[in-house]
Every structure is written in structure tokens, then in C-alpha cells.
Design a protein around this motif. Structure first.
Motif, PDB file in Angstrom:
ATOM      1  N   ILE A  86      -9.411  -7.683   2.436  1.00 45.00           N
ATOM      2  CA  ILE A  86      -8.373  -7.552   3.461  1.00 45.00           C
ATOM      3  C   ILE A  86      -7.035  -7.219   2.806  1.00 45.00           C
ATOM      4  O   ILE A  86      -6.604  -7.914   1.884  1.00 45.00           O
ATOM      5  CB  ILE A  86      -8.217  -8.876   4.230  1.00 45.00           C
ATOM      6  N   TYR A  87      -6.417  -6.164   3.280  1.00 42.58           N
ATOM      7  CA  TYR A  87      -5.075  -5.781   2.849  1.00 42.58           C
ATOM      8  C   TYR A  87      -4.158  -5.969   4.054  1.00 42.58           C
ATOM      9  O   TYR A  87      -4.601  -5.808   5.183  1.00 42.58           O
ATOM     10  CB  TYR A  87      -5.017  -4.302   2.450  1.00 42.58           C
ATOM     11  N   VAL A  88      -2.890  -6.247   3.801  1.00 44.61           N
ATOM     12  CA  VAL A  88      -1.988  -6.437   4.946  1.00 44.61           C
ATOM     13  C   VAL A  88      -0.621  -5.817   4.686  1.00 44.61           C
ATOM     14  O   VAL A  88      -0.163  -5.735   3.540  1.00 44.61           O
ATOM     15  CB  VAL A  88      -1.852  -7.939   5.297  1.00 44.61           C
ATOM     16  N   PHE A 110      -0.305  -4.710  10.027  1.00 44.25           N
ATOM     17  CA  PHE A 110      -1.378  -3.757   9.812  1.00 44.25           C
ATOM     18  C   PHE A 110      -2.383  -4.369   8.865  1.00 44.25           C
ATOM     19  O   PHE A 110      -2.032  -4.861   7.804  1.00 44.25           O
ATOM     20  CB  PHE A 110      -0.845  -2.457   9.211  1.00 44.25           C
ATOM     21  N   LEU A 111      -3.601  -4.337   9.298  1.00 47.47           N
ATOM     22  CA  LEU A 111      -4.677  -4.920   8.527  1.00 47.47           C
ATOM     23  C   LEU A 111      -5.600  -3.796   8.140  1.00 47.47           C
ATOM     24  O   LEU A 111      -5.836  -2.891   8.944  1.00 47.47           O
ATOM     25  CB  LEU A 111      -5.423  -5.884   9.448  1.00 47.47           C
ATOM     26  N   HIS A 112      -6.090  -3.904   6.914  1.00 50.28           N
ATOM     27  CA  HIS A 112      -6.927  -2.837   6.450  1.00 50.28           C
ATOM     28  C   HIS A 112      -8.135  -3.572   5.867  1.00 50.28           C
ATOM     29  O   HIS A 112      -7.984  -4.406   4.986  1.00 50.28           O
ATOM     30  CB  HIS A 112      -5.976  -2.074   5.555  1.00 50.28           C
ATOM     31  N   VAL A 113      -9.247  -3.406   6.533  1.00 51.28           N
ATOM     32  CA  VAL A 113     -10.453  -4.168   6.212  1.00 51.28           C
ATOM     33  C   VAL A 113     -11.452  -3.251   5.546  1.00 51.28           C
ATOM     34  O   VAL A 113     -11.802  -2.203   6.083  1.00 51.28           O
ATOM     35  CB  VAL A 113     -11.098  -4.761   7.492  1.00 51.28           C
ATOM     36  N   LEU A 191      -1.627 -14.769   6.988  1.00 48.57           N
ATOM     37  CA  LEU A 191      -1.095 -13.487   6.509  1.00 48.57           C
ATOM     38  C   LEU A 191       0.401 -13.363   6.798  1.00 48.57           C
ATOM     39  O   LEU A 191       1.156 -12.824   5.986  1.00 48.57           O
ATOM     40  CB  LEU A 191      -1.876 -12.318   7.119  1.00 48.57           C
ATOM     41  N   GLN A 192       0.826 -13.896   7.931  1.00 45.76           N
ATOM     42  CA  GLN A 192       2.245 -13.877   8.269  1.00 45.76           C
ATOM     43  C   GLN A 192       3.042 -14.689   7.232  1.00 45.76           C
ATOM     44  O   GLN A 192       4.039 -14.219   6.698  1.00 45.76           O
ATOM     45  CB  GLN A 192       2.428 -14.435   9.687  1.00 45.76           C
TER      46      GLN A 192
END
Ligand code: NAG
Ligand code: NAG
Length: 223
Positions: A86-88, A110-113, A191-192
Motif C-alpha cells: 500500500i502506497y499513500v 490517494f491509495l495505490h494498492v 494512514l492519515q
């Protein structure tokens, strides 16, 4: 909130004004001292801020070591023989000023899975919007495994169909696919909080590195 404090203190959000300076070393060193003093004051002010309470990532995701200082994945887990990364990013970091000063900007990530399997050269890649109460998929594509390290890599390959154009059952199934792998709104609080800490570190580092570059130049011109 913490970011509001940063914003309220006037950092980063002021548009640059173009000011014409005369080229003169005495003016420039006076400007340097003003700037250095200001950087130092802001640095000290920001360094005194209390970080938000630590939030743990939802199990079984674990934090990738060194992620806070890099641009790679933040969270990883395994799912069968798959590796889920997971990237954020904040919307505001992708589109400068985008939603920077309202709650929508703060509450949209924005999440990049990335789903990769052993023996496969490509991984399955979901670009998602993450909100406190929902996850939305923007696109689904295949990407080379080794290039999955950044959001800003412009994909040279087919980027997948327009997600809204897929039929509803397929869209639901794709949502089900990532939900089954633990990608849902439960990731939001962690993530926040993680991004707050990262922003804070970046801001501190910025004050420091801008200051030392300016100092450096001043020293060099005096030699
Ligand atoms: C992965 O890439 C290698 C080297 O390009 C190739 O030989 C192999 O067939 C590819 N494997 C798959 C599953 O596509
Ligand atoms: C998110 O996924 C995790 C792991 O599958 C699950 O335990 C949790 O209940 C889910 N949260 C929501 C809000 O659906």
C-alpha cells in the motif's frame, strides 16, 4: 487538527510573491539573514509541536521499515502467496493547492494498492481514493513489478479501462477483491496519522536544508 495548526501558522500555503531585488551582495546578505532567522524561528516553532497520538496499522498490515523517509510502500501484508503493498499520498501533494485548505482535501487520500504474485512479472495495480468512510477505485491496471515504487511514474503501458465504464457487477467484484485483502476504510486513521508525521518530518527537513544551502552560498561568496 495538526495540519490545521501548520496551515494556521502560515507555512507553505502562502503563494510566492514575485519581488524584484537589485543584484547587490549587501542586499543579498541582508536578505539571507532575514531568511535564515525566519527559517530558524519556524523550525523551532514546528519542532515544539506535539505529534498526534500513535495509531497502529490494522492487522495484519505491517509498516514497511524506512517508509517514513522514502517514497515506497507504507504498508505490506501477505495474502496466500500474494504480497499486498500500500502506497499513500494526499490529493494536495499530487495537485498543488488541490483541496489544501478545506476538509475534503485533508480527508481524501490517494491509495495505490499493488498485488503481486511470485513468478509474475507484472503486478495488479489499483489506484483508489480513500476516505474516512469509503474506498473508491479509480483505475485497475497491470504494471511491471519493479516500477511500482511511485505515484508519479507516468505509465507507458495501457492504464486499464475507465473504471466507471465497466459493468456494475465487475466493479463490485473488483471492490470485493481489494476488500477481501483488507483494503477498506479501516486503513484511513492510520494512514492519515502517518502522513501527518511524514509531513512534519519533511517540513523540518525543508527548513534545515533550505537554511544550510543559503548559508553555504553565503560562505562561498565570502571566500
Ligand atoms: C518474465 O520476464 C522474463 C524476462 O523478460 C520472461 O522470460 C518470462 O517469460 C516472463 N514471465 C512471465 C510469467 O511473463
Ligand atoms: C476492513 O478489513 C478488515 C480485514 O479484512 C476487517 O477486519 C474490517 O472489519 C474491515 N473494516 C470495514 C469497515 O469493513
Amino acid at each position: 487538527m495538526w495540519r490545521k495548526v501548520l496551515a494556521g501558522a502560515g507555512f507553505a500555503l502562502q503563494p510566492w510573491r514575485t519581488t524584484a531585488y537589485r543584484r547587490s551582495s549587501s542586499v543579498s546578505s541582508a536578505v539571507n539573514s532575514i531568511l535564515l532567522r525566519s527559517l530558524k524561528e519556524h523550525y523551532l516553532e514546528v519542532s515544539k509541536m506535539t505529534p498526534p497520538p500513535k495509531v497502529s496499522p490494522p492487522s495484519p498490515f505491517t509498516i514497511v521499515k524506512g517508509a517514513i523517509d522514502g517514497s515506497g510502500p507504507v504498508l505490506k501484508r501477505t495474502y496466500g502467496d500474494e504480497e499486498i503493498s500500500i502506497y499513500v499520498m494526499r490529493l494536495a501533494n499530487i495537485i498543488p493547492g488541490g483541496g489544501n485548505d478545506d476538509d475534503d482535501g485533508i480527508n481524501q487520500l490517494f491509495l495505490h494498492v499493488d498485488v503481486s504474485k511470485p513468478g509474475q512479472n507484472d503486478s495488479l495495480h489499483f489506484l483508489c481514493g480513500l476516505y474516512p468512510d469509503a474506498v473508491g477505485i479509480h483505475s485497475v491496471s497491470m504494471r511491471p513489478k519493479l516500477q511500482s515504487s511511485g505515484f508519479l511514474v507516468v505509465p507507458s503501458k495501457y492504464n486499464g479501462p475507465v473504471f466507471e465504464d465497466l459493468d456494475e457487477r465487475m466493479r463490485d467484484a473488483l471492490h470485493g477483491y481489494i476488500a477481501e485483502r483488507g483494503v477498506n476504510e479501516s486503513l484511513f486513521p492510520f494512514l492519515q496519522a502517518w502522513l501527518y508525521v511524514k509531513d512534519h518530518r519533511n517540513l523540518m527537513r525543508w527548513f534545515k536544508s533550505v537554511g544550510s544551502l543559503i548559508n553555504e552560498r553565503k560562505d562561498a561568496s565570502e571566500n
